[in-house]
Design a protein around this motif. Structure first.
Motif, PDB file in Angstrom:
ATOM      1  N   GLU A 260      34.688 -65.004 -12.922  1.00 14.20           N
ATOM      2  CA  GLU A 260      35.037 -66.172 -11.754  1.00 14.20           C
ATOM      3  C   GLU A 260      34.700 -67.650 -12.399  1.00 14.20           C
ATOM      4  O   GLU A 260      35.084 -68.458 -11.606  1.00 14.20           O
ATOM      5  N   LEU A 261      34.262 -67.740 -13.851  1.00 14.86           N
ATOM      6  CA  LEU A 261      34.065 -69.035 -14.241  1.00 14.86           C
ATOM      7  C   LEU A 261      35.509 -69.437 -14.803  1.00 14.86           C
ATOM      8  O   LEU A 261      35.644 -70.553 -15.455  1.00 14.86           O
ATOM      9  N   HIS A 262      36.449 -68.471 -15.054  1.00 14.29           N
ATOM     10  CA  HIS A 262      37.958 -68.787 -15.646  1.00 14.29           C
ATOM     11  C   HIS A 262      38.797 -69.078 -14.533  1.00 14.29           C
ATOM     12  O   HIS A 262      38.860 -68.301 -13.382  1.00 14.29           O
ATOM     13  N   PRO A 263      39.665 -70.046 -14.738  1.00 13.31           N
ATOM     14  CA  PRO A 263      39.909 -71.164 -15.882  1.00 13.31           C
ATOM     15  C   PRO A 263      39.092 -72.370 -15.832  1.00 13.31           C
ATOM     16  O   PRO A 263      39.412 -73.292 -16.485  1.00 13.31           O
ATOM     17  N   SER A 264      38.003 -72.385 -14.880  1.00 12.29           N
ATOM     18  CA  SER A 264      37.288 -73.534 -14.772  1.00 12.29           C
ATOM     19  C   SER A 264      36.602 -73.907 -16.074  1.00 12.29           C
ATOM     20  O   SER A 264      36.449 -75.165 -16.457  1.00 12.29           O
TER      21      SER A 264
ATOM     22  N   ALA B 209      38.962 -60.131 -22.307  1.00 12.48           N
ATOM     23  CA  ALA B 209      40.461 -60.185 -22.156  1.00 12.48           C
ATOM     24  C   ALA B 209      40.577 -59.419 -20.823  1.00 12.48           C
ATOM     25  O   ALA B 209      40.307 -58.559 -20.557  1.00 12.48           O
ATOM     26  N   GLN B 210      41.703 -60.086 -20.078  1.00  7.12           N
ATOM     27  CA  GLN B 210      42.025 -59.433 -18.771  1.00  7.12           C
ATOM     28  C   GLN B 210      43.324 -60.173 -18.583  1.00  7.12           C
ATOM     29  O   GLN B 210      43.519 -60.989 -18.315  1.00  7.12           O
ATOM     30  N   ASP B 211      44.540 -59.343 -18.201  1.00  7.06           N
ATOM     31  CA  ASP B 211      45.993 -59.657 -17.849  1.00  7.06           C
ATOM     32  C   ASP B 211      46.451 -60.706 -18.628  1.00  7.06           C
ATOM     33  O   ASP B 211      46.983 -61.647 -18.335  1.00  7.06           O
ATOM     34  N   GLY B 212      46.123 -60.710 -20.029  1.00  5.62           N
ATOM     35  CA  GLY B 212      46.413 -61.825 -21.007  1.00  5.62           C
ATOM     36  C   GLY B 212      45.701 -62.918 -20.876  1.00  5.62           C
ATOM     37  O   GLY B 212      45.958 -63.911 -21.885  1.00  5.62           O
ATOM     38  N   ARG B 213      44.748 -62.755 -20.167  1.00 11.57           N
ATOM     39  CA  ARG B 213      43.773 -64.026 -20.254  1.00 11.57           C
ATOM     40  C   ARG B 213      42.653 -63.763 -21.276  1.00 11.57           C
ATOM     41  O   ARG B 213      42.137 -62.748 -21.454  1.00 11.57           O
ATOM     42  N   ARG B 214      42.027 -64.896 -21.684  1.00 20.98           N
ATOM     43  CA  ARG B 214      40.772 -64.658 -22.764  1.00 20.98           C
ATOM     44  C   ARG B 214      39.759 -65.680 -22.382  1.00 20.98           C
ATOM     45  O   ARG B 214      40.074 -66.625 -22.172  1.00 20.98           O
TER      46      ARG B 214
END
Length: 221
Positions: free
Chosen positions: A53-57, A174-179
């Motif tokens: 929940e803190l990504h991408p902030s 890592a999740q759906d190409g996000r890190r």
């Protein structure tokens, strides 16, 4: 302790007397917060159920959520150790006293005296137990009989975040190409105030590594 000093504790055959420092958390923590705000650090209050929940902030997360890491980090090794204490007014008590196993203690502070305590593994109950309070008071009065004259007795309960060892490490989510780099910094148990400055320096070093990795063109982050 000398024989003369031990006369005050007839139920004990030996002891140690020394001068040390005591950290007053109710004063110290607001001081730390003020220091952060003075450096321009914004403080936001919100409830989250997942670190994502803190990504991408935020580019990097430092997880200091204590027992909350059971949910946020899926750490089943983390468990509470319940502690119950009494805060009393006894300004004539000037010296700390700690019994052999550390379960019974008297810690005078600026505004009150802390009487303890308990260590209850796996107990999440935050409500004071009246019978335990009576037991704590009785044990402390056995060490310092003058405490029977204490007044304004208040009960306090807290949960210490224990695990087999402090968790101080970097994890790359890592999740759906996000890190999302996460520096875990929790599990201090009852020694948080004692070791926090050193572990915070190590956590800051790990964050520095994450920052350099993010800025590197060859970064795996």
């Amino acid at each position: 302790m000398t024989e003369a000093e031990l006369k005050k504790f007839p139920q004990h055959v030996f002891g140690h007397a020394f001068t040390t420092l005591k950290c007053e958390s109710p004063t110290y923590l607001p001081w730390l917060e003020k220091r952060l705000k003075g450096s321009g650090v914004p403080i936001l209050t919100r409830r989250i159920g997942d670190l994502w929940e803190l990504h991408p902030s935020f580019d990097i997360v430092i997880n200091c959520s204590g027992l909350g890491s059971r949910q946020l980090a899926g750490d089943s090794k983390l468990f509470p150790v319940r502690g119950q204490v009494l805060r009393v007014q006894a300004p004539w008590v000037k010296h700390f006293i700690r019994d052999g196993n550390g379960l019974t203690y008297i810690y005078p502070g600026i505004a009150n005296v802390i009487l303890g305590g308990t260590r209850q593994k796996g107990d999440w109950n935050l409500s004071p137990d009246a019978e335990m309070s009576r037991d704590i008071f009785s044990r402390c009065c056995a060490l310092e009989p003058s405490l029977r004259g204490a007044c304004h007795i208040r009960e306090k309960v807290g949960l210490r975040p224990f695990r087999p060892g402090l968790r101080l490490q970097t994890e790359l989510l890592a999740q759906d190409g996000r890190r999302l780099p996460v520096v875990h910094h929790y599990g201090h148990g009852s020694g948080g105030i004692s070791v926090h400055w050193g572990t915070a320096l190590e956590a800051a070093r790990l964050v520095g590594e994450c920052v350099r990795a993010l800025r590197s063109p060859k970064s795996k982050l």
